[in-house]
Design an enzyme around this catalytic site. Structure first.
Site, PDB file in Angstrom:
ATOM      1  N   ASN A  73     -18.916  -5.320  24.388  1.00 60.02           N
ATOM      2  CA  ASN A  73     -20.016  -4.685  23.669  1.00 60.02           C
ATOM      3  C   ASN A  73     -20.148  -5.142  22.220  1.00 60.02           C
ATOM      4  OD1 ASN A  73     -18.622  -2.280  25.532  1.00 60.02           O
ATOM      5  ND2 ASN A  73     -20.788  -2.659  25.891  1.00 60.02           N
TER       6      ASN A  73
ATOM      7  N   VAL B 100     -22.686  -4.985  17.212  1.00 52.07           N
ATOM      8  CA  VAL B 100     -22.214  -4.050  18.231  1.00 52.07           C
ATOM      9  C   VAL B 100     -23.389  -3.352  18.907  1.00 52.07           C
ATOM     10  CG1 VAL B 100     -21.870  -2.235  16.491  1.00 52.07           C
ATOM     11  CG2 VAL B 100     -20.639  -2.108  18.631  1.00 52.07           C
ATOM     12  N   CYS B 101     -23.245  -3.135  20.207  1.00 52.59           N
ATOM     13  CA  CYS B 101     -24.253  -2.402  20.977  1.00 52.59           C
ATOM     14  C   CYS B 101     -23.788  -0.950  21.040  1.00 52.59           C
ATOM     15  CB  CYS B 101     -24.354  -3.003  22.377  1.00 52.59           C
ATOM     16  SG  CYS B 101     -25.509  -2.122  23.426  1.00 52.59           S
ATOM     17  N   LEU B 102     -24.328  -0.119  20.158  1.00 52.34           N
ATOM     18  CA  LEU B 102     -23.933   1.286  20.078  1.00 52.34           C
ATOM     19  C   LEU B 102     -25.185   2.151  20.184  1.00 52.34           C
ATOM     20  CD1 LEU B 102     -21.324   2.964  19.590  1.00 52.34           C
ATOM     21  CD2 LEU B 102     -21.914   2.960  17.165  1.00 52.34           C
TER      22      LEU B 102
ATOM     23  N   LEU C 150     -16.232   3.655  22.001  1.00 50.80           N
ATOM     24  CA  LEU C 150     -16.692   2.429  22.660  1.00 50.80           C
ATOM     25  C   LEU C 150     -15.604   1.347  22.647  1.00 50.80           C
ATOM     26  CD1 LEU C 150     -19.134   0.889  23.939  1.00 50.80           C
ATOM     27  CD2 LEU C 150     -19.577   0.019  21.641  1.00 50.80           C
TER      28      LEU C 150
END
EC number: 2.3.2.23
Length: 154
Positions: free
Chosen positions: A78, A85-87, A111
């Site tokens: 991620n 970052v994919c949050l 995550l």
């Protein structure tokens, strides 16, 4: 500036409460819009190192979400090679002005501790994580030992 007032308050709360997974917080008091700190994950394969992140708050904060960048390389589905970052909590469509920075950091730590291969930024690592967890963990642990920062001592 409303953003600075709110960020000063949030920073004080975080420092007062002491987050065990977010340490060595550095903020230039003259520019509260940029924070740095160390993410200290609990779970293998990331529990052997710490990861420096930078949080950049827009001038429109809290009406626009902050951006988080990993400054330390990490082997994670991620988080891409540039440290992006994919949050979901800080995506434009999910962001709520009531969300506080400590909640964002808690989401980030969750995550890192528990990768979400169904929302990858690195498809190759997501596939490895899903299909060969043992190999993924070995690679991530070696990567963490090589690139991770020293964990703060309590």
């Amino acid at each position: 500036m409303a953003a600075s007032r709110r960020l000063m308050k949030e920073l004080e709360e975080i420092r007062k409460c002491g987050m065990k997974n977010f340490r060595n917080i550095q903020v230039d008091e003259a520019n509260l819009l940029t924070w740095q700190g160390l993410i200290v994950p609990d779970n293998p394969p990331y529990d052997k190192g710490a990861f420096r992140i930078e949080i950049n708050f827009p001038a429109e904060y809290p009406f626009k979400p902050p951006k988080i960048t990993f400054k330390t390389k990490i082997y994670h589905p991620n988080i891409d090679e540039k440290g992006q970052v994919c949050l979901p909590v800080i995506s434009a469509e999910n962001w709520k002005p009531a969300t506080k920075t400590d909640q964002v950091i808690q989401s980030l730590i969750a995550l890192v501790n528990d990768p979400q291969p169904e929302h990858p930024l690195r498809a190759d690592l997501a596939e490895e994580y899903s299909k060969d967890r043992k190999k993924f963990c070995k690679n991530a642990e070696e990567f963490t030992k090589k690139y991770g920062e020293k964990r703060p001592v309590d």
